[in-house]
Design a protein around this motif. Structure first.
Motif, short mmCIF file in Angstrom:
data_model
loop_
_atom_site.label_atom_id
_atom_site.label_comp_id
_atom_site.label_asym_id
_atom_site.label_seq_id
_atom_site.Cartn_x
_atom_site.Cartn_y
_atom_site.Cartn_z
N ALA A 72 -37.31 15.56 63.90
CA ALA A 72 -37.99 14.26 63.92
C ALA A 72 -37.05 13.16 64.39
O ALA A 72 -37.43 12.30 65.19
N GLN A 73 -35.80 13.19 63.90
CA GLN A 73 -34.83 12.20 64.35
C GLN A 73 -34.49 12.41 65.83
O GLN A 73 -34.32 11.45 66.57
N PHE A 74 -34.39 13.67 66.26
CA PHE A 74 -34.10 13.95 67.66
C PHE A 74 -35.19 13.38 68.56
O PHE A 74 -34.90 12.79 69.61
N ALA A 75 -36.43 13.54 68.16
CA ALA A 75 -37.54 13.01 68.97
C ALA A 75 -37.40 11.50 69.13
O ALA A 75 -37.70 10.95 70.20
N TYR A 76 -36.93 10.83 68.10
CA TYR A 76 -36.75 9.38 68.13
C TYR A 76 -35.55 8.98 68.98
O TYR A 76 -35.59 8.00 69.71
N TRP A 77 -34.44 9.73 68.88
CA TRP A 77 -33.17 9.35 69.50
C TRP A 77 -32.88 10.05 70.83
O TRP A 77 -31.83 9.83 71.43
N LYS A 78 -33.76 10.92 71.33
CA LYS A 78 -33.43 11.74 72.49
C LYS A 78 -33.14 10.93 73.76
O LYS A 78 -32.48 11.44 74.66
N HIS A 79 -33.56 9.71 73.83
CA HIS A 79 -33.30 8.87 75.00
C HIS A 79 -31.98 8.13 74.91
O HIS A 79 -31.66 7.32 75.77
N THR A 80 -31.22 8.39 73.84
CA THR A 80 -30.00 7.64 73.61
C THR A 80 -28.81 8.56 73.40
O THR A 80 -28.95 9.70 72.94
N GLN A 81 -27.65 8.03 73.74
CA GLN A 81 -26.40 8.70 73.39
C GLN A 81 -25.99 8.14 72.02
O GLN A 81 -25.90 6.92 71.85
N LEU A 82 -25.75 9.02 71.06
CA LEU A 82 -25.30 8.59 69.75
C LEU A 82 -23.79 8.38 69.79
O LEU A 82 -23.06 9.24 70.28
#
Length: 125
Positions: A72-82
């Motif tokens: 779920a977090q990956f779906a939210y953050w996949k457009h970003t570099q952490l």
């Protein structure tokens, strides 16, 4: 060979803290929290002491420690570099930096279009 940008990186301060924690505790792992107790803090554990979910995503490594995130977090953050950083304050309740006077902090930046396309081509998103 397809190259793509790393999905997770760490600042020098974070890498230094990771090295200190690894010297004290042994091999480490990270999980990007999405929830209740510690908000959305990157959590640091002794490798194997955090039970991963069947579908957790391994984003990469920081300081020789694997870094995972829930689907779920990956779906939210996949457009970003952490970008994992360190700031003054109290660490996560269950994270190894608790008591160090600093805590890991998540920063991020959006991937450029070409970077995101490279991640798609590599099957990373």
């Amino acid at each position: 060979m397809t190259t793509h940008p790393p999905q997770v990186i760490a600042t020098l301060a974070a890498l230094q803290l990771i090295a200190r924690l690894r010297d004290r505790h042994g091999p480490l792992m990270f999980h990007q929290s999405g929830g209740c107790c510690d908000g959305s803090s990157p959590m640091c554990f002794v490798q194997g002491e955090f039970i991963l979910g069947d579908h957790d995503v391994r984003l990469g490594e920081i300081g020789d420690a694997p870094f995972y995130i829930s689907p779920a977090q990956f779906a939210y953050w996949k457009h970003t570099q952490l970008i994992i950083d360190v700031v003054a304050g109290r660490g996560g309740m269950f994270s190894l930096e608790n008591g160090e006077g600093v805590r890991f902090l998540l920063r991020s930046r959006l991937f450029a279009d070409d970077e995101f396309l490279a991640l798609q081509a590599a099957g990373r998103v």
